[in-house]
Design a protein around this motif. Structure first.
Motif, mmCIF file in Angstrom:
data_model
loop_
_atom_site.group_PDB
_atom_site.id
_atom_site.type_symbol
_atom_site.label_atom_id
_atom_site.label_comp_id
_atom_site.label_asym_id
_atom_site.label_seq_id
_atom_site.Cartn_x
_atom_site.Cartn_y
_atom_site.Cartn_z
ATOM 1 N N UNK A 206 0.931 -1.158 0.062
ATOM 2 C CA UNK A 206 -0.104 0.075 0.041
ATOM 3 C C UNK A 206 0.805 1.178 -0.106
ATOM 4 N N UNK A 207 2.170 1.286 -0.266
ATOM 5 C CA UNK A 207 2.838 2.267 -0.347
ATOM 6 C C UNK A 207 3.398 2.612 -1.773
ATOM 7 N N UNK A 208 3.860 3.697 -2.108
ATOM 8 C CA UNK A 208 4.383 3.840 -3.370
ATOM 9 C C UNK A 208 5.737 3.254 -3.674
ATOM 10 N N UNK A 209 6.056 3.083 -5.063
ATOM 11 C CA UNK A 209 7.371 2.361 -5.308
ATOM 12 C C UNK A 209 7.787 2.949 -6.458
ATOM 13 N N UNK A 210 9.340 3.058 -6.454
ATOM 14 C CA UNK A 210 10.163 3.638 -7.215
ATOM 15 C C UNK A 210 10.209 2.679 -8.691
ATOM 16 N N UNK A 211 9.576 3.475 -9.757
ATOM 17 C CA UNK A 211 9.645 2.550 -10.920
ATOM 18 C C UNK A 211 11.037 2.446 -11.714
ATOM 19 N N UNK A 212 12.192 3.190 -11.081
ATOM 20 C CA UNK A 212 13.485 3.146 -11.667
ATOM 21 C C UNK A 212 14.095 1.852 -11.040
ATOM 22 N N UNK A 213 13.535 1.163 -9.950
ATOM 23 C CA UNK A 213 13.916 0.086 -9.213
ATOM 24 C C UNK A 213 12.928 -1.045 -9.418
ATOM 25 N N UNK A 214 11.838 -0.822 -9.554
ATOM 26 C CA UNK A 214 10.962 -1.757 -9.558
ATOM 27 C C UNK A 214 9.808 -1.772 -10.763
ATOM 28 N N UNK A 215 9.661 -2.784 -11.580
ATOM 29 C CA UNK A 215 8.751 -2.812 -12.695
ATOM 30 C C UNK A 215 7.452 -3.397 -12.137
ATOM 31 N N UNK A 216 6.277 -3.079 -12.797
ATOM 32 C CA UNK A 216 4.958 -3.579 -12.638
ATOM 33 C C UNK A 216 4.936 -5.331 -13.133
ATOM 34 N N UNK A 217 4.206 -5.902 -12.503
ATOM 35 C CA UNK A 217 3.912 -7.365 -12.903
ATOM 36 C C UNK A 217 2.936 -7.257 -14.020
ATOM 37 N N UNK A 222 0.495 2.752 -9.031
ATOM 38 C CA UNK A 222 1.474 3.440 -8.390
ATOM 39 C C UNK A 222 1.822 3.073 -6.965
ATOM 40 N N UNK A 223 0.937 2.075 -6.507
ATOM 41 C CA UNK A 223 1.116 1.334 -5.177
ATOM 42 C C UNK A 223 1.506 -0.085 -5.244
ATOM 43 N N UNK A 224 2.105 -0.448 -4.061
ATOM 44 C CA UNK A 224 2.692 -1.799 -4.004
ATOM 45 C C UNK A 224 1.435 -2.765 -3.433
ATOM 46 N N UNK A 225 0.988 -3.863 -4.273
ATOM 47 C CA UNK A 225 0.182 -5.022 -3.531
ATOM 48 C C UNK A 225 0.990 -5.923 -2.993
ATOM 49 N N UNK A 226 2.033 -6.448 -3.517
ATOM 50 C CA UNK A 226 2.772 -7.233 -3.000
ATOM 51 C C UNK A 226 4.228 -7.432 -3.808
ATOM 52 N N UNK A 227 5.386 -8.093 -3.545
ATOM 53 C CA UNK A 227 6.564 -8.016 -4.283
ATOM 54 C C UNK A 227 6.531 -9.335 -4.804
ATOM 55 N N UNK A 228 6.786 -9.369 -5.983
ATOM 56 C CA UNK A 228 6.820 -10.663 -6.610
ATOM 57 C C UNK A 228 8.337 -11.280 -6.885
ATOM 58 N N UNK A 229 9.303 -10.119 -7.234
ATOM 59 C CA UNK A 229 10.767 -10.454 -7.210
ATOM 60 C C UNK A 229 11.481 -9.447 -6.717
ATOM 61 N N UNK A 250 -3.380 1.175 -8.623
ATOM 62 C CA UNK A 250 -3.597 2.462 -8.512
ATOM 63 C C UNK A 250 -4.081 3.028 -7.201
ATOM 64 N N UNK A 251 -3.969 3.978 -6.652
ATOM 65 C CA UNK A 251 -4.181 4.562 -5.310
ATOM 66 C C UNK A 251 -5.437 4.745 -5.182
ATOM 67 N N UNK A 252 -6.287 5.093 -6.362
ATOM 68 C CA UNK A 252 -7.492 5.571 -6.249
ATOM 69 C C UNK A 252 -8.599 4.215 -6.109
ATOM 70 N N UNK A 253 -7.980 3.159 -6.594
ATOM 71 C CA UNK A 253 -8.759 1.688 -6.383
ATOM 72 C C UNK A 253 -8.718 1.026 -5.140
#
Length: 254
Positions: A206-217, A222-229, A250-253
């Motif tokens: 539920x926190x924002x993540x850096x898209x330079x460090x993590x890509x979406x699954x 713009x928020x973390x549901x869970x870490x895949x890798x 997305x935060x709005x969801x």
């Protein structure tokens, strides 16, 4: 022939120790003759996700037998969590094993030689520990094979895990896979580097993540549901070697 072989072995050992002295603690200097140098490990880490991780995800039908009433998408998420847990436990246990090796060796040597040593830093800088570090890099593959065959890692992957859908049968299934075997080889290679390669800590849901460090699954956001890798770094707070992957929303969801 015997003398020639002994001479070649000695030259190899001396070259390895010399290389260890040059590169020790300095990731900017790379031994290009080392097949397990950090850049190569980073490449293999990406291949593990692309290949063996993907293969392990094909266990949906088997894993579904342990969860009644859940659909394939939910089972996929459960497998993802178990694979992530297995990787992180493997890294943690390899790190502890590597530290124990050098510290116990150094402490025994210091005690035998009646040396007054009070800090871990003094221990790891002992000549015997430096040579041992170089030697275990040479035998990295053989030692990782022993770790896998003896099943001496990841004994508490389930017990202290706060996850609603954790399942010992699922974890045991994954621990017999090629994914787990390669996890051990890679994690062991990571932790015997100097400095140690760093597998990122889990991002907080539920926190924002850096898209330079993590890509979406499979879902953008713009928020973390869970870490895949998890992301992999050359060392803690060092350069990024491989981007991590998160399931996002997305935060709005919310």
């Amino acid at each position: 022939m015997v003398l020639r072989k002994e001479k070649d072995d000695l030259q190899t050992r001396l070259s390895s120790v010399a290389g260890e002295k040059l590169t020790k603690g300095n990731p900017a200097i790379t031994d290009l003759g080392d097949p397990n140098r950090p850049m190569k490990i980073g490449e293999k880490y990406g291949e593990l996700y692309d290949n063996e991780w993907t293969d392990a995800m094909e266990n949906i039908k088997t894993v579904k037998n342990y969860y009644h009433g859940l659909n394939d998408s939910e089972i996929e998420e459960i497998i993802i969590h178990h694979l992530h847990r297995l990787l992180k436990c493997c890294y943690k246990d390899c790190l502890a094993r590597a530290d124990h090796q050098i510290l116990s060796l150094g402490e025994a040597f210091a005690e035998t030689m009646y040396m007054s040593i009070t800090t871990d830093e003094e221990i790891v800088n002992l000549p015997v520990c430096k040579e041992a570090s170089a030697f275990r890099k040479e035998r990295s593959k053989e030692f990782a094979i022993c770790l896998y065959q003896n099943q001496s890692l990841c004994k508490n992957t389930i017990d202290d895990w706060n996850y609603k859908y954790k399942n010992g049968n699922v974890m045991q299934l994954l621990m017999t896979s090629t994914f787990y075997e390669k996890c051990i080889h890679l994690c062991w290679s990571m932790v015997i580097q100097d400095p140690v390669m760093y597998l990122d800590e889990d991002l907080t849901p539920k926190t924002p993540f850096d898209k330079n460090t993590y890509k979406e699954f499979v879902r953008s956001g713009d928020r973390v549901a869970y870490v895949v890798w998890p992301a992999l770094y050359l060392y803690k707070e060092g350069p990024l070697l491989y981007k991590g992957v998160v399931q996002a929303y997305w935060k709005k969801s919310e």
